[in-house]
Motif scaffolding. Structure first.
Motif, mmCIF file in Angstrom:
data_model
loop_
_atom_site.group_PDB
_atom_site.id
_atom_site.type_symbol
_atom_site.label_atom_id
_atom_site.label_comp_id
_atom_site.label_asym_id
_atom_site.label_seq_id
_atom_site.Cartn_x
_atom_site.Cartn_y
_atom_site.Cartn_z
ATOM 1 N N ARG A 236 0.843 -1.185 0.000
ATOM 2 C CA ARG A 236 0.000 0.000 0.000
ATOM 3 C C ARG A 236 0.881 1.238 0.000
ATOM 4 N N ALA A 237 0.315 2.310 -0.496
ATOM 5 C CA ALA A 237 1.002 3.597 -0.469
ATOM 6 C C ALA A 237 -0.024 4.661 -0.113
ATOM 7 N N THR A 238 0.342 5.545 0.785
ATOM 8 C CA THR A 238 -0.498 6.681 1.145
ATOM 9 C C THR A 238 0.109 7.918 0.507
ATOM 10 N N LEU A 239 -0.688 8.621 -0.293
ATOM 11 C CA LEU A 239 -0.138 9.758 -1.023
ATOM 12 C C LEU A 239 -1.139 10.901 -1.065
ATOM 13 N N LEU A 240 -0.598 12.094 -1.253
ATOM 14 C CA LEU A 240 -1.447 13.272 -1.374
ATOM 15 C C LEU A 240 -2.222 13.203 -2.690
ATOM 16 N N SER A 241 -3.458 13.645 -2.662
ATOM 17 C CA SER A 241 -4.312 13.520 -3.844
ATOM 18 C C SER A 241 -3.794 14.329 -5.029
ATOM 19 N N ASP A 242 -2.985 15.366 -4.780
ATOM 20 C CA ASP A 242 -2.450 16.147 -5.901
ATOM 21 C C ASP A 242 -1.118 15.616 -6.416
ATOM 22 N N ASN A 243 -0.701 14.464 -5.915
ATOM 23 C CA ASN A 243 0.526 13.830 -6.401
ATOM 24 C C ASN A 243 0.180 13.006 -7.645
ATOM 25 N N VAL A 244 -0.083 13.710 -8.733
ATOM 26 C CA VAL A 244 -0.611 13.081 -9.946
ATOM 27 C C VAL A 244 0.372 12.073 -10.526
ATOM 28 N N ARG A 245 1.660 12.399 -10.530
ATOM 29 C CA ARG A 245 2.655 11.513 -11.129
ATOM 30 C C ARG A 245 2.682 10.161 -10.414
ATOM 31 N N MET A 246 2.650 10.177 -9.085
ATOM 32 C CA MET A 246 2.696 8.923 -8.342
ATOM 33 C C MET A 246 1.395 8.140 -8.504
ATOM 34 N N ARG A 247 0.285 8.846 -8.573
ATOM 35 C CA ARG A 247 -0.977 8.143 -8.782
ATOM 36 C C ARG A 247 -0.954 7.394 -10.109
ATOM 37 N N ARG A 248 -0.476 8.055 -11.164
ATOM 38 C CA ARG A 248 -0.407 7.398 -12.465
ATOM 39 C C ARG A 248 0.550 6.216 -12.443
ATOM 40 N N LEU A 249 1.669 6.387 -11.761
ATOM 41 C CA LEU A 249 2.655 5.308 -11.690
ATOM 42 C C LEU A 249 2.042 4.059 -11.053
ATOM 43 N N LEU A 250 1.396 4.234 -9.907
ATOM 44 C CA LEU A 250 0.856 3.082 -9.188
ATOM 45 C C LEU A 250 -0.292 2.434 -9.952
ATOM 46 N N VAL A 251 -1.133 3.244 -10.574
ATOM 47 C CA VAL A 251 -2.225 2.679 -11.367
ATOM 48 C C VAL A 251 -1.671 1.886 -12.546
ATOM 49 N N SER A 252 -0.560 2.349 -13.141
ATOM 50 C CA SER A 252 0.037 1.639 -14.272
ATOM 51 C C SER A 252 0.550 0.266 -13.865
ATOM 52 N N LEU A 253 0.844 0.085 -12.588
ATOM 53 C CA LEU A 253 1.304 -1.210 -12.090
ATOM 54 C C LEU A 253 0.142 -2.121 -11.697
ATOM 55 N N GLY A 254 -1.073 -1.589 -11.706
ATOM 56 C CA GLY A 254 -2.233 -2.401 -11.355
ATOM 57 C C GLY A 254 -2.868 -2.059 -10.031
ATOM 58 N N ALA A 255 -2.435 -0.967 -9.385
ATOM 59 C CA ALA A 255 -2.982 -0.599 -8.079
ATOM 60 C C ALA A 255 -4.374 -0.003 -8.228
ATOM 61 N N THR A 256 -5.157 -0.128 -7.167
ATOM 62 C CA THR A 256 -6.447 0.546 -7.081
ATOM 63 C C THR A 256 -6.318 1.699 -6.097
ATOM 64 N N LEU A 257 -7.027 2.799 -6.362
ATOM 65 C CA LEU A 257 -6.968 3.987 -5.518
ATOM 66 C C LEU A 257 -8.252 4.112 -4.713
ATOM 67 N N ASN A 258 -8.103 4.437 -3.441
ATOM 68 C CA ASN A 258 -9.249 4.617 -2.561
ATOM 69 C C ASN A 258 -9.077 5.923 -1.792
ATOM 70 N N TYR A 259 -10.138 6.688 -1.700
ATOM 71 C CA TYR A 259 -10.085 7.913 -0.912
ATOM 72 C C TYR A 259 -10.199 7.571 0.573
ATOM 73 N N THR A 260 -9.560 8.375 1.386
ATOM 74 C CA THR A 260 -9.577 8.176 2.827
ATOM 75 C C THR A 260 -10.504 9.213 3.468
ATOM 76 N N GLU A 261 -10.561 9.199 4.793
ATOM 77 C CA GLU A 261 -11.377 10.181 5.493
ATOM 78 C C GLU A 261 -10.860 11.600 5.287
ATOM 79 N N ASP A 262 -9.571 11.718 4.971
ATOM 80 C CA ASP A 262 -8.975 13.013 4.653
ATOM 81 C C ASP A 262 -9.107 13.232 3.147
ATOM 82 N N PRO A 263 -9.860 14.230 2.692
ATOM 83 C CA PRO A 263 -10.061 14.421 1.251
ATOM 84 C C PRO A 263 -8.776 14.717 0.490
#
Length: 343
Positions: free
Chosen positions: A298-325
Motif C-alpha cells: 500500500r502507499a499513502t499519497l497526497l491527492s495532488d501527487n498526480v505523477r505517483m498516482r499514475r505510476l501506481l495505477v500503471s502497475l495495477g494498483a487501485t486507488l481509494n479515498y480516505t477520510e482526509d479528502p
C-alpha cells in the motif's frame, strides 16, 4: 459437531475479531487455531474450532457478528499441527525433492490437487477455487481447492514456496545496475549507514514539493532517527539509486502491523522524475515484498501527487479515498502487478 475450519471476511475495524471469537464462544466453540489473511476486499479470519454447533448455526452466528461470506468445512485433528513447524517441514522436503513441487504445494495450501500447466493453459481463470502459481515463463502449477477460495495471502505464500525450488538469481533486486529508457544508468543498492550523507544531500537538492509529496510536509532534512529506522532491516527494506557518485532516489518498503501488508514510499530528485526511475524502483520494491511473503503493498499519497498516482495505477494498483479528502490510499496485490513497460 467436532472440528470445523471456519473462514469469514471482515471489515478492518477494531474489535471485529473479538466479536467473532465471542460469537463462537456463545455456541460452545473452543478456538484451536487462528490465522488472519489479506484478500482483495477485506481481511479474512480463519478459525479451526472444536464446536458442538452445526455448520449453519455457526454461519448465522458469525454473520450476526459482522462476518461476510462465512464458509464452514469439516476439519481433522491433523490440521491442528503447529503451522510454522508444518511449513518448515514442507520447505525442507522441497529442498531435498524439488521435483515433488506440485504435491508439496498442494500440501501447503491443503488443496485437493495440483498439476503442471503450460503455455496458454497458464492464463488466470475467473474461479476463486483455482490458483495458478507461475514457476517459469511458460510453466506454472494450477492448484484446486473446491471448498475454500484462495486468498491473496495464500497466493503470496505459494509464490514464495515455489521460489525455494528455483536456483538463486545472479543478482538480487536490491543490488543491481539499471538502465533507463533514455539510456541513463543508475546503481540500485540496499540503504545502509554508508549513505547517510548522500541521502542528506538528496534532500537538499529536492524541491519542497518533492519532499512534501514524500513526507506530507516540506522536510528539508531527514531526522537521524528516521534514517536509522529506514536502515533497520527488521522494520523494512529500503534501497537507493545512485548516479555519478550521488544518490538520486530513495525507495522504502516498510513492514506494518497488518499481516501480509507492506507500505512503499519514494523520493526521487526532481531532475530524475519522469524518466522511468520511479516505476523501476516501484517494481523492485513490489518484487521484494513478494519474495518476503507479503500479499499486498500500500502507499499513502497526497491527492495532488498526480505523477505517483499514475505510476501506481500503471502497475495495477487501485486507488481509494480516505477520510482526509487530501489523501489517497493505493493498494496493489503483489501477485497481479501489471507487466507494462516503465513510463
Amino acid at each position: 459437531m467436532g472440528f470445523l475450519r471456519i473462514r469469514t471476511t471482515v471489515d478492518e475495524r477494531p474489535g471485529r475479531l473479538a466479536s467473532l471469537a465471542a460469537a463462537l464462544a456463545a455456541k460452545g466453540g473452543n478456538i484451536l487455531g487462528l490465522s488472519v489473511q489479506t484478500d482483495a476486499d477485506g481481511t479474512v479470519d480463519e478459525f479451526v474450532t472444536d464446536i458442538p454447533a452445526g455448520a449453519e448455526a455457526v454461519r448465522e452466528a458469525l454473520e450476526a457478528a459482522g462476518g461476510r461470506r462465512v464458509q464452514v468445512v469439516t476439519a481433522t485433528a491433523h490440521e491442528l499441527t503447529d503451522e510454522p513447524t508444518r511449513v518448515l517441514l514442507l520447505a525442507s522436503r522441497l529442498r531435498t525433492s524439488p521435483w515433488r513441487l506440485p504435491e508439496l504445494l498442494a500440501e501447503l495450501l491443503r488443496a485437493d490437487d495440483a498439476r503442471w500447466v503450460y503455455g496458454s493453459e497458464m492464463s488466470d481463470l475467473p474461479d476463486p477455487t483455482l490458483l495458478t502459481v507461475p514457476v517459469a515463463p511458460r510453466r506454472a502449477i494450477r492448484v484446486r481447492r473446491a471448498e475454500l477460495p484462495f486468498t491473496l495471502t495464500e497466493a503470496a505464500r505459494a509464490a514464495s514456496f515455489v521460489r525455494l525450488a528455483q536456483p538463486p538469481a545472479d543478482q538480487t533486486g536490491a543490488d543491481r545496475d539499471l538502465k533507463l529508457s533514455d539510456g541513463a544508468e543508475v546503481q540500485i543498492r540496499p540503504l545502509t549507514q554508508l549513505y547517510r550523507e548522500a541521502v542528506r544531500d538528496l534532500h537538499d537538492r529536492c524541491s519542497p514539493e518533492a519532499r512534501r509529496f514524500r513526507y506530507f510536509t516540506s522536510m528539508p532534512i531527514l531526522p537521524p532517527k528516521v534514517f536509522d529506522r529506514l536502515c533497520d532491516r527488521t522494520r523494512g527494506h529500503s534501497v537507493v539509486a545512485g548516479h555519478d557518485g550521488q544518490v538520486v532516489a530513495l525507495a522504502n518498503l516498510m513492514f506494518t502491523p497488518d499481516p501480509g501488508i507492506a507500505e512503499i514510499a519514494f523520493l526521487v530528485e526532481d531532475r530524475w522524475q519522469g524518466r522511468g526511475l520511479g516505476t523501476a524502483l516501484a517494481r523492485i520494491l513490489v518484487r521484494e515484498a513478494r519474495d518476503l511473503g507479503f500479499a499486498e503493498v500500500r502507499a499513502t499519497l497526497l491527492s495532488d501527487n498526480v505523477r505517483m498516482r499514475r505510476l501506481l495505477v500503471s502497475l495495477g494498483a487501485t486507488l481509494n479515498y480516505t477520510e482526509d479528502p487530501g489523501v489517497v490510499e493505493a493498494r496493489l496485490a503483489v501477485g497481479v502487478m501489471a507487466t507494462a513497460s516503465p513510463s
